[in-house]
Design a protein around this motif. Structure first.
Motif, mmCIF file in Angstrom:
data_model
loop_
_atom_site.group_PDB
_atom_site.id
_atom_site.type_symbol
_atom_site.label_atom_id
_atom_site.label_comp_id
_atom_site.label_asym_id
_atom_site.label_seq_id
_atom_site.Cartn_x
_atom_site.Cartn_y
_atom_site.Cartn_z
ATOM 1 N N HIS A 100 27.271 43.658 35.125
ATOM 2 C CA HIS A 100 27.177 42.516 36.026
ATOM 3 C C HIS A 100 27.046 41.152 35.349
ATOM 4 C CE1 HIS A 100 25.718 46.060 38.281
ATOM 5 N NE2 HIS A 100 26.355 45.499 39.300
ATOM 6 N N ALA A 101 26.973 41.081 34.043
ATOM 7 C CA ALA A 101 26.760 39.805 33.347
ATOM 8 C C ALA A 101 27.954 38.865 33.527
ATOM 9 C CB ALA A 101 26.525 40.049 31.859
ATOM 10 N N LYS A 102 27.737 37.595 33.239
ATOM 11 C CA LYS A 102 28.819 36.605 33.334
ATOM 12 C C LYS A 102 29.823 36.770 32.200
ATOM 13 C CE LYS A 102 26.153 33.186 35.837
ATOM 14 N NZ LYS A 102 25.566 31.861 35.837
ATOM 15 N N SER A 103 29.458 37.479 31.160
ATOM 16 C CA SER A 103 30.336 37.722 30.019
ATOM 17 C C SER A 103 31.590 38.465 30.460
ATOM 18 C CB SER A 103 29.586 38.568 28.981
ATOM 19 O OG SER A 103 30.483 39.146 28.066
ATOM 20 N N ASP A 104 32.721 38.171 29.839
ATOM 21 C CA ASP A 104 33.941 38.884 30.219
ATOM 22 C C ASP A 104 33.991 40.297 29.639
ATOM 23 O OD1 ASP A 104 34.560 38.251 27.599
ATOM 24 O OD2 ASP A 104 36.514 37.399 28.046
ATOM 25 N N MET A 105 32.904 40.737 29.006
ATOM 26 C CA MET A 105 32.814 42.130 28.560
ATOM 27 C C MET A 105 32.183 43.001 29.653
ATOM 28 S SD MET A 105 31.913 42.099 24.514
ATOM 29 C CE MET A 105 30.501 41.036 24.564
ATOM 30 N N SER A 106 31.698 42.386 30.723
ATOM 31 C CA SER A 106 31.151 43.157 31.842
ATOM 32 C C SER A 106 32.216 43.252 32.928
ATOM 33 C CB SER A 106 29.895 42.484 32.397
ATOM 34 O OG SER A 106 30.238 41.404 33.238
ATOM 35 N N CYS A 107 32.050 44.208 33.813
ATOM 36 C CA CYS A 107 33.013 44.396 34.906
ATOM 37 C C CYS A 107 33.145 43.135 35.762
ATOM 38 C CB CYS A 107 32.569 45.550 35.811
ATOM 39 S SG CYS A 107 32.322 47.119 34.964
ATOM 40 N N VAL A 108 32.012 42.684 36.285
ATOM 41 C CA VAL A 108 32.035 41.519 37.179
ATOM 42 C C VAL A 108 32.553 40.279 36.454
ATOM 43 C CG1 VAL A 108 30.622 39.975 38.590
ATOM 44 C CG2 VAL A 108 30.210 42.435 38.664
ATOM 45 N N GLY A 109 32.078 40.050 35.226
ATOM 46 C CA GLY A 109 32.521 38.884 34.456
ATOM 47 C C GLY A 109 34.014 38.894 34.195
ATOM 48 N N CYS A 110 34.551 40.048 33.843
ATOM 49 C CA CYS A 110 35.991 40.176 33.582
ATOM 50 C C CYS A 110 36.792 39.960 34.862
ATOM 51 C CB CYS A 110 36.294 41.548 32.978
ATOM 52 S SG CYS A 110 38.022 41.778 32.526
ATOM 53 N N HIS A 111 36.365 40.593 35.942
ATOM 54 C CA HIS A 111 37.093 40.448 37.200
ATOM 55 C C HIS A 111 37.092 38.996 37.682
ATOM 56 C CE1 HIS A 111 36.702 44.961 38.448
ATOM 57 N NE2 HIS A 111 37.394 44.782 37.343
ATOM 58 N N LYS A 112 35.956 38.312 37.533
ATOM 59 C CA LYS A 112 35.896 36.906 37.953
ATOM 60 C C LYS A 112 36.775 36.019 37.061
ATOM 61 C CE LYS A 112 31.583 36.790 40.460
ATOM 62 N NZ LYS A 112 30.237 36.217 40.606
ATOM 63 N N ALA A 113 36.801 36.316 35.765
ATOM 64 C CA ALA A 113 37.646 35.540 34.847
ATOM 65 C C ALA A 113 39.127 35.738 35.180
ATOM 66 C CB ALA A 113 37.369 35.943 33.404
ATOM 67 N N LEU A 114 39.525 36.965 35.476
ATOM 68 C CA LEU A 114 40.912 37.240 35.846
ATOM 69 C C LEU A 114 41.274 36.546 37.155
ATOM 70 C CD1 LEU A 114 41.200 41.017 34.933
ATOM 71 C CD2 LEU A 114 42.315 39.105 33.781
ATOM 72 N N LYS A 115 40.340 36.570 38.095
ATOM 73 C CA LYS A 115 40.583 35.920 39.384
ATOM 74 C C LYS A 115 40.732 34.412 39.201
ATOM 75 C CE LYS A 115 38.670 35.734 44.054
ATOM 76 N NZ LYS A 115 37.582 36.205 44.923
ATOM 77 N N LYS A 116 39.874 33.829 38.367
ATOM 78 C CA LYS A 116 39.920 32.390 38.115
ATOM 79 C C LYS A 116 41.237 31.999 37.435
ATOM 80 C CE LYS A 116 37.203 28.651 36.130
ATOM 81 N NZ LYS A 116 35.990 28.309 35.377
ATOM 82 N N ALA A 117 41.710 32.855 36.520
ATOM 83 C CA ALA A 117 42.959 32.592 35.808
ATOM 84 C C ALA A 117 44.178 32.968 36.646
ATOM 85 C CB ALA A 117 42.977 33.355 34.491
ATOM 86 N N LYS A 119 45.385 35.810 37.195
ATOM 87 C CA LYS A 119 46.202 36.822 36.519
ATOM 88 C C LYS A 119 46.166 38.134 37.278
ATOM 89 C CE LYS A 119 45.866 35.009 31.872
ATOM 90 N NZ LYS A 119 45.504 35.281 30.502
ATOM 91 N N ALA A 120 45.024 38.480 37.766
ATOM 92 C CA ALA A 120 44.854 39.727 38.509
ATOM 93 C C ALA A 120 43.556 39.607 39.279
ATOM 94 C CB ALA A 120 44.796 40.904 37.556
ATOM 95 N N THR A 121 43.347 40.538 40.158
ATOM 96 C CA THR A 121 42.084 40.529 40.877
ATOM 97 C C THR A 121 41.429 41.888 40.755
ATOM 98 O OG1 THR A 121 43.155 41.136 42.951
ATOM 99 C CG2 THR A 121 42.811 38.795 42.542
ATOM 100 N N GLY A 122 40.161 41.869 40.824
ATOM 101 C CA GLY A 122 39.363 43.081 40.833
ATOM 102 C C GLY A 122 38.171 42.804 41.707
ATOM 103 N N PRO A 123 37.434 43.815 42.047
ATOM 104 C CA PRO A 123 36.291 43.598 42.920
ATOM 105 C C PRO A 123 35.242 42.696 42.273
ATOM 106 C CG PRO A 123 36.320 45.846 42.064
ATOM 107 C CD PRO A 123 37.592 45.196 41.631
ATOM 108 N N THR A 124 34.708 41.766 43.044
ATOM 109 C CA THR A 124 33.676 40.849 42.543
ATOM 110 C C THR A 124 32.448 40.814 43.448
ATOM 111 O OG1 THR A 124 34.710 38.983 43.665
ATOM 112 C CG2 THR A 124 35.321 39.338 41.357
ATOM 113 N N LYS A 125 32.525 41.451 44.587
ATOM 114 C CA LYS A 125 31.392 41.484 45.512
ATOM 115 C C LYS A 125 30.732 42.859 45.446
ATOM 116 C CE LYS A 125 33.489 38.177 48.624
ATOM 117 N NZ LYS A 125 34.180 37.989 49.887
ATOM 118 N N CYS A 126 29.438 42.886 45.694
ATOM 119 C CA CYS A 126 28.669 44.130 45.590
ATOM 120 C C CYS A 126 29.322 45.292 46.338
ATOM 121 C CB CYS A 126 27.250 43.938 46.111
ATOM 122 S SG CYS A 126 26.291 42.713 45.224
ATOM 123 N N GLY A 127 29.629 45.064 47.616
ATOM 124 C CA GLY A 127 30.179 46.123 48.448
ATOM 125 C C GLY A 127 31.561 46.601 48.040
ATOM 126 N N ASP A 128 32.272 45.811 47.241
ATOM 127 C CA ASP A 128 33.592 46.216 46.766
ATOM 128 C C ASP A 128 33.495 47.389 45.783
ATOM 129 O OD1 ASP A 128 34.660 44.148 48.248
ATOM 130 O OD2 ASP A 128 34.942 42.821 46.516
#
Length: 135
Positions: A100-117, A119-128
């Motif tokens: 869950h860290a903001k780092s792009d080595m975590s799931c949430v951090g990577c998914h948010k970085a991809l979404k911001k760029a 490039k791709a999307t992945g789940p970023t909300k708890c329930g996802d």
């Protein structure tokens, strides 16, 4: 003649750069369920995870201490992400922060970085990731 040789060498280098890693590709496990280590209290449901769906990503992006040779260890193994306390939740050694860290080595951090760029999307909300627990 020199131009042809240079183009051939550049082409060969590019082929090697992209083809050689596939020769050493690791057979990742199939779909799996990510759970907290034994004894840790989970407030949300375990996460279904697909290695196949992440095949395009370099394994060491998530398994950042893996040398590419030995067997991949769990995040909570070998003293890496072992802190399951509520107080240590934000520490790098926390099991929670591994995912869950903001780092792009975590799931949430990577998914948010991809979404911001964009490039791709992945789940970023708890329930996802964490489906509602069945009662």
């Amino acid at each position: 003649m020199k131009k042809t040789l240079l183009i051939s060498m550049v082409t060969a280098a590019l082929v090697c750069a992209f083809a050689l890693p596939s020769l050493y590709a690791v057979d990742a496990p199939g779909d799996m369920v990510l759970k907290a280590p034994a004894g840790a209290k989970m407030t949300k449901a375990p996460v279904d995870f697909s290695h196949k769906g992440h095949a395009a990503i370099d394994c060491t992006k998530c398994h950042h201490k893996w040398d590419g040779k030995a067997e991949v260890k769990k995040c909570s193994a070998e003293g890496c992400h072992v802190d399951t306390s509520k107080k240590g939740k934000k520490k790098p050694t926390s099991f929670y922060s591994a995912f869950h860290a903001k780092s792009d080595m975590s799931c949430v951090g990577c998914h948010k970085a991809l979404k911001k760029a964009k490039k791709a999307t992945g789940p970023t909300k708890c329930g996802d990731c964490h489906p509602k627990k069945k009662k």
